[in-house]
Design an enzyme around this catalytic site. Structure first.
Site: not given
Ligand code: CTP
Length: 420
Positions: A228-231
């Site tokens: 996933s990512n940090r959004s």
């Protein structure tokens, strides 16, 4: 709500289909000498075809009698938090639901401070907290009060929250002994023009559907692990909230990983993977007039996620990734009337890369963000965007709260909406 008298001053040519065309204004009058000018404001709003519900603080009733406003507005003036007999609906919610806009004129230093602090200790302040549409304050006070750091801090805080201001102006004050300087309430004509402007902005968004994507997608490796990512989803949520405040219908397609409650009034569609987000956008695309792709969609996903948990004993797994579909590019090549806004996360050669994304994805506007810059990091309260339109010069915005940035983005996107 019912009025105590019929509309006075019934010149049909001035009230029917006037500039305000039956728009409903809540006018909160707080305690200052400029309250007398608000009597003219009520008249002007009615002449322009609007309706007015006046609320008064206790202090305001010492300057002008409620009967004056009741007669001018044709509606009973509300002053009490706990009227007798108690109404069926909570008294502070009735006007908050009824109004299209809330105007506070005059707005005293005390009222501005209470609103900034979130206090709700009388009817006007409670209605102002509960009201979800545009708010316009017309400050009026002695210049020494206006220039005090406390008042200026409160103004700044309220502006960040999206509250609008008109004035104060320099010039002769209401009280004969008052010193000159900034503090005089704007004239009723100017306040009326501003009310009209704020409502017109809203009417451009009424009957429009805005599709917003927000948050990260998560791509499973196995039933317990994912990429996933940090959004944080804050930017997309802010766009959704500001679009609701403008009167649009909003469908928010959001990564399930976002824990914050969704903005009030949105139709929420929760998704997990890029593929689910893509399917959801495609399912709702026909309905929308504007798509804002604020989501941080994963670019790659594991080619074949394991059905059971990967075990250490089997050694280091080999990950084969495949590319996800570019949702924004799909939208850009399948649009009919839709306006399209994308984001570009770039850490170098910003403008050039944003320009390339704009063209390759067929968007009308790209909001460029460099998350490595101070005040623009993932998950923060603030962001520094550059808006790059397909047909004009980039506009570099200062560091803004995500709410303000969302407002500026919608303002810029507005001109790409198709004529209705
Ligand atoms: N986007 C999308 N579908 C994807 C990836 C991105 O719709 N599979 C959208 C994002 O929501 C954003 C825009 O495309 O509005 C740009 O995203 P960004 O991550 O900056 O660029 P990418 O196209 O993913 O390219 P790169 O990561 O190589 O810069």
């Amino acid at each position: 709500m019912t009025g105590i008298a019929d509309n006075i001053d019934q010149d049909p040519t001035s009230t029917i289909a006037g500039r305000l065309d039956r728009r409903r204004v809540i006018l909160a009058v707080t305690g200052g000498i400029a309250a007398y000018k608000s009597c003219h404001l009520v008249r002007e709003i009615i002449r322009a075809g609007g309706e007015v519900q006046v609320l008064m603080t206790d202090a305001a009733t010492r300057f002008v009698a409620p009967l004056t406003f009741a007669t001018l507005s044709g509606k009973e003036v509300l002053t009490e938090m706990f009227p007798e007999p108690p109404p069926a609906d909570p008294i502070h919610l009735t006007p908050a639901r009824w109004g299209h806009i809330l105007v506070v004129a005059p707005a005293t230093a005390n009222f501005i401070g209470r609103l900034a602090g979130g206090l709700a200790d009388d009817l006007p302040s409670t209605v102002a907290l509960a009201f979800q549409g545009p708010i316009l304050l017309a400050p009026a006070m002695n210049p020494r009060l206006w220039t005090s750091p406390a008042v200026q801090d409160n103004i700044e805080q309220l502006s960040r929250r999206g509250v609008n201001f008109i004035g104060p102006e320099e010039g002769e004050m209401g009280g004969v002994h008052e010193e000159p300087g900034p503090g005089r309430m704007s004239e009723p004509d100017s306040i009326l023009n501003r009310i009209e402007g704020l409502l017109a902005d809203r009417s451009r968004w009424q009957d429009r559907t805005v599709l917003v994507t927000s948050g990260p997608t998560i791509e499973p490796l196995d039933p317990v692990r994912f990429l996933s990512n940090r959004s944080s989803g804050r930017m997309g949520d802010a766009v959704a909230r500001q679009a609701i405040l403008r009167g649009a219908e909003v469908i928010l397609i959001r990564g399930k990983a976002v824990a914050a409650p969704p903005p009030d009034g949105v139709e929420l569609v929760e998704v997990e993977t890029a593929a689910e987000m893509s399917a959801a956008v495609k399912a709702h695309f026909d309905r929308c007039d504007l798509l804002v792709m604020a989501a941080a969609v994963a670019d790659w996903t594991p080619e074949s996620p394991h059905a059971s948990k990967l075990k250490k004993i089997d050694g280091i797994p080999e990950l084969t990734l495949c590319q996800t579909e570019d949702i924004l590019a799909w939208a850009g090549s399948h649009r009919s009337r839709q306006a399209i806004v994308g984001f570009a996360l770039e850490t170098d050669d910003h403008l050039e890369k944003a320009g390339l994304k704009l063209a390759s994805k067929g968007a009308d506007l790209i909001a460029l963000n460099d998350p490595t810059r101070p005040h623009s990091a993932f998950g923060g309260e603030t962001v520094r965007l550059t808006l790059v339109p397909r047909d004009g010069e980039p506009e570099e915005l200062p560091t803004l709260t995500k709410r303000e940035a969302a407002d500026r983005l919608l303002e810029a996107a507005q001109r790409f909406l198709s004529a209705q």
